[in-house]
Scaffold this active site. Structure first.
Site, short mmCIF file in Angstrom:
data_model
loop_
_atom_site.label_atom_id
_atom_site.label_comp_id
_atom_site.label_asym_id
_atom_site.label_seq_id
_atom_site.Cartn_x
_atom_site.Cartn_y
_atom_site.Cartn_z
N CYS A 75 4.88 4.60 -4.05
CA CYS A 75 4.81 4.18 -5.40
C CYS A 75 3.33 4.74 -5.97
O CYS A 75 3.54 5.06 -7.34
CB CYS A 75 4.60 2.59 -4.96
N GLN A 116 0.86 -1.17 0.17
CA GLN A 116 0.09 0.13 -0.08
C GLN A 116 0.95 1.31 -0.05
O GLN A 116 0.54 2.22 0.59
CB GLN A 116 -0.88 -0.10 1.25
N SER A 117 2.03 1.33 -0.62
CA SER A 117 2.97 2.36 -0.56
C SER A 117 2.71 3.66 -1.03
O SER A 117 1.84 3.68 -2.17
CB SER A 117 4.26 1.86 -1.51
N ASN A 118 2.75 4.81 -0.40
CA ASN A 118 2.24 6.15 -0.75
C ASN A 118 3.34 6.38 -1.86
O ASN A 118 3.16 7.22 -2.77
CB ASN A 118 2.29 7.08 0.30
#
Ligand SMILES: Cc1ncc(COP(=O)(O)O)c(C=O)c1O
Length: 357
Positions: free
Chosen positions: A89, A85-87
């Site tokens: 990325c 759930q990377s911000n």
């Protein structure tokens, strides 16, 4: 050791070209209700969640410089990696789309969140990013040092197609991959200057800045800003993923690279880097009662949403420090809201369960 004025620092930062991706300055104002509810200090907020790109956040400041670097290096594909759930990325994919660059995201399952299309994963797919989901050891953050090897197959695949990949380090600050200057961190020296300028317009003398710290660039940039301007401001980084010792060294290294890249006649010391790791608790991305309470208190008092992985943890730390009497009532503390709110949604079950306990 030199001390720099706002205009001198701005001049130094200007020597790094960048794209215009964000709305600046981001808002800066006092959280009247929260300051009152916590009984002091005087709490101000810097709304870097409102940068304006893809739901906002600290990564869009960094990407202004990184996108310029990608274009200068004639790359047509950006490859990066992080947690599911990377911000980082998401923001990288959004910025890439704006400049016609193809984003490839390698997302590691380092925590127990479903692979469903929710939060950032939904947004990544709406951007048409090339998403590769991979298994990983739970709780393990994959750093630059090992990523290039882990992702060598993706880099080769792009090259075999005759394309030119840009390998962007996680979080966009530690020099590595295709990035040879700590661009993300430089953008946070700029954010520091912007914040100090806004504070002085309100006649506020800042004593302390507190923020969530993950890959190091935000803290390095803010710390270098504080040291360069004479270090009256303490920058407190709340670690979300790593222990204090190794993480402080990481932030210090980025700080030294940053001051060198900006040709600043200063020397950030290891003890200028203040990392608190006692709020890590169950580890990266695990939402606990303190975090869910911090999110609720901020929402109920100020109508502002924090995220469950980064800013919620930083606010839990701020609340705890207030309760422990770490600040005086007159201290002016700035909370940097670094974004990430899309991650509220895939964490909805945890948040609601904790709210009921
Ligand atoms: C919302 C949010 N806040 C803070 C951070 C930490 O910033 P940095 O990686 O520069 O330490 C991140 C990093 O991913 C983030 O996504």
């Amino acid at each position: 050791m030199a001390s720099y004025s706002i205009s001198e620092l701005k001049e130094k930062i200007k020597s790094f070209p960048k794209k215009d991706l964000i709305q600046r300055p981001t808002p800066f104002y006092k959280l009247e209700n929260l300051s009152r509810a916590l009984g002091g200090p005087q709490i101000y907020i810097k709304r870097d969640d409102l940068t304006g790109l893809a739901f906002g956040g600290n990564k869009s400041r960094k990407l202004e410089y990184i996108m310029q670097d990608i274009l200068d290096k004639d790359s047509d594909v950006v490859i990066t990696w992080a947690a599911l759930q990377s911000n980082w990325c998401l923001q990288t994919a959004a910025a890439a789309r704006k400049y016609g660059i193809t984003p490839i995201l390698v997302l590691f399952k380092i925590y127990d969140l479903p692979e469903e299309y929710d939060g950032n994963l939904l947004l990544d797919s709406l951007l048409g990013a090339d998403i590769r989901i991979r298994d990983a050891e739970k709780g393990k953050i994959i750093r630059e040092e090992e990523a290039e090897e882990l992702l060598a197959d993706v880099i080769d695949e792009v090259k075999r197609k005759g394309l030119k990949p840009y390998f962007a380090p996680i979080g966009g600050s530690m020099v590595g991959g295709s990035m040879d200057t700590p661009l993300g961190s430089i953008s946070y020296v700029d954010a520091y200057v912007e914040m100090i300028e806004q504070a002085s317009e309100l006649d506020v003398e800042v004593n302390c800045v507190l923020h969530a710290s993950g890959s190091g660039g935000t803290q390095a940039g803010l710390t270098v800003g504080a040291v360069a301007m004479g270090k009256k401001v303490r920058v407190l980084g709340i670690s979300v993923s790593e222990d204090k010792k190794s993480y402080s060294e990481r932030v210090w290294k980025i700080s030294r690279d940053t001051e060198e890249s900006l040709h600043l006649d200063i020397q950030t010391k290891l003890n200028d880097v203040i990392v608190l790791d006692e709020y890590l608790k169950e580890g990266y991305g695990v939402v606990n009662k303190d975090v869910s309470e911090a999110i609720r208190i901020t929402a109920e008092n100020e109508g502002i949403f924090l995220d469950p992985v980064y800013t919620g943890k930083a606010m839990a730390a701020l609340i705890d420090l207030c309760e422990k009497g770490h600040f005086t009532k007159a201290d002016n503390v700035v909370f940097f809201h670094t974004g990430g709110t899309a991650a509220l949604f895939p964490n909805k079950h945890n948040l609601m369960r904790l709210a009921r306990t």
